[in-house]
Design a protein around this motif. Sequence first.
Motif: not given
Length: 232
Positions: A199-223
């Motif tokens: 949702r965040g990626w689409f809201d930003e016009g798909c301009q962000g690094d989705l791999v990094k966004m996903g990796g960062d969020s997964m780290d938060i989830l694991v914590e």
Amino acid sequence: MTFKLFYTTITMHANVFWEKYGFFTERSKSIMEISLRERKKIKSRQALADAASQLFLEKGFENTTADEIAEKAELSRSTFFRYFKTKEAVVFPQQQERMERLRELIRNHEKDHTPFGAVKLGLLDMAAYFMEHRDELTVQRRIVQASPSLQYRQVDFDREWEDVIAEHLLAATRFKRADEHRARYIAGAVFGLIEAVLRGWFDEGCQGDLVKMGGDSMDILVEGIGGGEFDR
């Protein structure tokens, strides 16, 4: 001599040569024919999907018929239903292929990582695939967001993501009921994270690094929840 005539003449003589010296066998001809048929099928299916996307964006999903899609693609109505069982199916033409891709991507990491780690890396590989197909995904999202019935259908496809994640987590256990429940809960949490990131990626016009966004969020989830039994 025109180029077309020249090309036809050369092709004809080349075919005679290959057949004379045994390079064309009945089996090779059959393979070539199958290949041509498969390419035609792929081309027809893509033409229908492209025509549907254009019409859905112009008129809306509910206001577009299968007949109109077939006509725009210059194909018959029967051809449409040969490739797509329903009008909804043409909105999600790559759904099953994506699920199979996700399974394969996760399996690629199973040997060297924990079950949870393999799922994480498989999803990040999928994020890279999504970045390569951002234009197609953006169009699909616009169509779905404009149709209540398609949003409802999307829920079923979302469940498939959870099923794939859960089945890979469960594959590393002895399939105890407690393990099944935990795998389902973690899969649900992971997919909720996927939805938020997309949702965040689409809201930003798909301009962000989705791999990094996903990796960062997964780290938060694991914590927060840890991998538990599936991270050992």
